[in-house]
Write a protein that holds these residues in place. Structure first.
Motif, short mmCIF file in Angstrom:
data_model
loop_
_atom_site.label_atom_id
_atom_site.label_comp_id
_atom_site.label_asym_id
_atom_site.label_seq_id
_atom_site.Cartn_x
_atom_site.Cartn_y
_atom_site.Cartn_z
N LEU A 16 0.85 -1.20 0.00
CA LEU A 16 0.00 0.00 0.00
C LEU A 16 0.88 1.24 0.00
O LEU A 16 1.88 1.32 0.74
N SER A 17 0.49 2.22 -0.79
CA SER A 17 1.25 3.49 -0.91
C SER A 17 0.45 4.63 -0.26
O SER A 17 -0.71 4.85 -0.62
N VAL A 18 1.08 5.31 0.69
CA VAL A 18 0.43 6.45 1.34
C VAL A 18 0.20 7.57 0.33
O VAL A 18 -0.86 8.22 0.32
N ARG A 19 1.18 7.79 -0.56
CA ARG A 19 1.04 8.85 -1.56
C ARG A 19 -0.13 8.56 -2.51
O ARG A 19 -0.85 9.47 -2.92
N LEU A 22 -7.48 0.88 5.86
CA LEU A 22 -8.01 1.97 6.68
C LEU A 22 -6.88 2.75 7.36
O LEU A 22 -6.93 3.97 7.46
N VAL A 23 -5.87 2.01 7.82
CA VAL A 23 -4.72 2.67 8.46
C VAL A 23 -3.99 3.56 7.47
O VAL A 23 -3.60 4.70 7.77
N VAL A 24 -3.80 3.05 6.25
CA VAL A 24 -3.10 3.85 5.23
C VAL A 24 -3.91 5.09 4.88
O VAL A 24 -3.35 6.20 4.71
N ILE A 25 -5.25 4.95 4.77
CA ILE A 25 -6.08 6.13 4.46
C ILE A 25 -5.98 7.15 5.59
O ILE A 25 -5.88 8.37 5.34
N TYR A 54 -2.90 6.93 -1.81
CA TYR A 54 -4.17 7.21 -1.13
C TYR A 54 -4.34 8.70 -0.85
O TYR A 54 -5.46 9.19 -0.75
N MET A 55 -3.24 9.42 -0.72
CA MET A 55 -3.33 10.87 -0.60
C MET A 55 -3.95 11.45 -1.87
O MET A 55 -4.82 12.34 -1.80
N SER A 56 -3.51 10.95 -3.02
CA SER A 56 -4.08 11.43 -4.29
C SER A 56 -5.55 11.06 -4.40
O SER A 56 -6.37 11.84 -4.89
N ARG A 57 -5.92 9.83 -3.93
CA ARG A 57 -7.31 9.41 -3.99
C ARG A 57 -8.20 10.32 -3.13
O ARG A 57 -9.30 10.68 -3.52
N VAL A 58 -7.69 10.67 -1.95
CA VAL A 58 -8.47 11.54 -1.06
C VAL A 58 -8.67 12.91 -1.70
O VAL A 58 -9.76 13.49 -1.64
N LEU A 111 -14.88 8.69 3.91
CA LEU A 111 -13.60 8.40 3.27
C LEU A 111 -13.10 6.99 3.55
O LEU A 111 -12.08 6.57 2.99
N PHE A 112 -13.80 6.26 4.41
CA PHE A 112 -13.37 4.91 4.78
C PHE A 112 -14.45 3.90 4.37
O PHE A 112 -15.64 4.16 4.52
N GLU A 113 -13.98 2.79 3.89
CA GLU A 113 -14.86 1.67 3.57
C GLU A 113 -14.43 0.48 4.43
O GLU A 113 -13.34 -0.09 4.23
N PRO A 114 -15.23 0.14 5.44
CA PRO A 114 -14.81 -0.93 6.36
C PRO A 114 -14.47 -2.24 5.67
O PRO A 114 -13.65 -3.02 6.15
N GLY A 115 -15.08 -2.50 4.52
CA GLY A 115 -14.80 -3.75 3.84
C GLY A 115 -13.42 -3.83 3.24
O GLY A 115 -12.99 -4.91 2.80
N GLN A 116 -12.65 -2.76 3.19
CA GLN A 116 -11.33 -2.78 2.59
C GLN A 116 -10.27 -3.41 3.50
O GLN A 116 -9.17 -3.67 3.06
#
Length: 276
Positions: free
Chosen positions: A206-209, A240-243, A211-215, A230-235
C-alpha cells in the motif's frame, strides 16, 4: 497720545527692575499714560503672569544673572518687595502668598547678618540660603520639565487621529478539532471494520502517496465530505490505516482542512485550496 516718564509723572508706578508694564507700537511702556484711562484690574494680567512666589523669585535671579547657589539676598529681597508692594496695592488676596515668601527672605537676610553658630564636631555652619536654593532648583527643574512636555505634540491640540470605518463581512470561524475527538472518530471506524472483516491472508503493498491522491480526488468538486465517508470498512484494517495516515499527511501539508461545526458534532474535511 503722550507718555510720561517715571520721573515726570507723579503718582505713577515706579519702574521695577526696568520691566515694562506693556508695549505700545513695539515700544516698552514703563509708566501709565496721563491721557488714557486704564482700569485698575488691567494690571492683574502682568501681576498674575507669575505662577507663585518661587516663580517670581526665580525670575528676578535669572534676569540679573545671579548665581543661584550664591544669591545676593539684599538686592533680590529689595526687588522682590517692590513687586510685592505693587501686588498688595491692587490685590490683597493675590499678595498673601507673596508676603509669606517676603518674610522668609527677610529672615534669611537677618540670619546672614548674625554671627554663625558653631556646630558640634567642628563642622561648618549651614548656609541660611540652603533651603531656599534647594526649593528654587527643584521648582526650576519642574518648570523646565513642564515646558518640554508642553512642547511635545498632543492629541487633540496639535494633531488628530484619522479614523476610517470599513465594513467587513463576518466569516464563520469553526472550532478547532481536538486530538481526542479525532481519536474517537478513528476508533469508531476501526470498530465497524472489525464487524465486517474477513479472514484473508494476503500481502499487499500500500502506498500512502497513492491514497493521498485518492483523497484529494474525492474532495475535488465537493464542499465538505464527512470523515466516515472516506473509509470503507470492507477494505480491511491495513487499508483503513493507510487512508488515515494519508489524511494526517494531507493535513500536515495544509492541503486539506478538518472542521467541526461545534463540539461533539460530526467531523468534515474539505480542500484547503481552490483547484485550478
Amino acid at each position: 497720545m503722550t507718555t510720561a516718564s517715571p520721573v515726570d509723572a507723579p503718582g505713577m508706578p515706579v519702574v521695577v527692575d526696568q520691566v515694562a508694564l506693556a508695549r505700545l507700537y513695539g515700544e516698552p511702556l514703563f509708566a501709565l499714560p496721563t491721557d488714557l484711562y486704564i482700569p485698575p484690574d488691567a494690571l492683574e494680567v502682568f501681576l498674575e503672569a507669575f505662577e507663585g512666589p518661587l516663580d517670581l523669585l526665580l525670575y528676578l535671579i535669572r534676569k540679573q544673572n545671579f548665581n543661584i547657589l550664591d544669591i545676593p539676598m539684599a538686592g533680590v529681597t529689595r526687588q522682590y518687595l517692590a513687586y510685592v508692594e505693587e501686588i498688595r496695592s491692587r490685590n490683597l488676596e493675590l499678595a498673601a502668598e507673596y508676603l509669606l515668601m517676603a518674610a522668609m527672605l527677610i529672615e534669611i537676610k537677618s540670619r546672614m547678618l548674625l554671627p554663625p553658630r558653631k556646630q558640634e564636631g567642628g563642622a561648618e555652619p549651614e548656609d541660611p540660603r540652603a533651603e531656599l536654593v534647594r526649593r528654587l532648583l527643584e521648582y526650576e527643574q519642574m518648570k523646565l520639565a513642564a515646558q518640554r512636555l508642553s512642547q511635545m505634540p498632543q492629541h487633540g491640540r496639535d494633531f488628530l487621529k484619522a479614523q476610517v470605518f470599513i465594513e467587513q463581512s463576518l466569516q464563520p470561524r469553526f472550532p478547532a478539532v481536538q486530538v481526542r475527538q479525532l481519536q474517537q472518530a478513528w476508533r469508531d471506524i476501526l470498530q465497524r471494520a472489525q464487524l465486517v472483516q474477513h479472514h484473508k491472508i494476503t500481502r499487499a503493498e500500500l502506498s500512502v502517496r497513492e491514497y493521498m491522491s485518492r483523497v484529494l480526488k474525492t474532495l475535488q468538486g465537493r464542499r465538505f465530505v464527512a470523515f466516515e465517508d472516506l473509509f470503507e470498512p470492507g477494505q480491511g484494517r491495513s487499508v483503513l490505516v493507510v487512508i488515515f495516515i494519508a489524511l494526517l499527511e494531507l493535513a500536515k501539508e495544509a492541503l486539506i482542512e478538518i472542521t467541526q461545526a461545534e463540539a461533539f458534532a460530526p467531523i468534515y474535511l474539505r480542500l484547503a485550496y481552490t483547484p485550478v
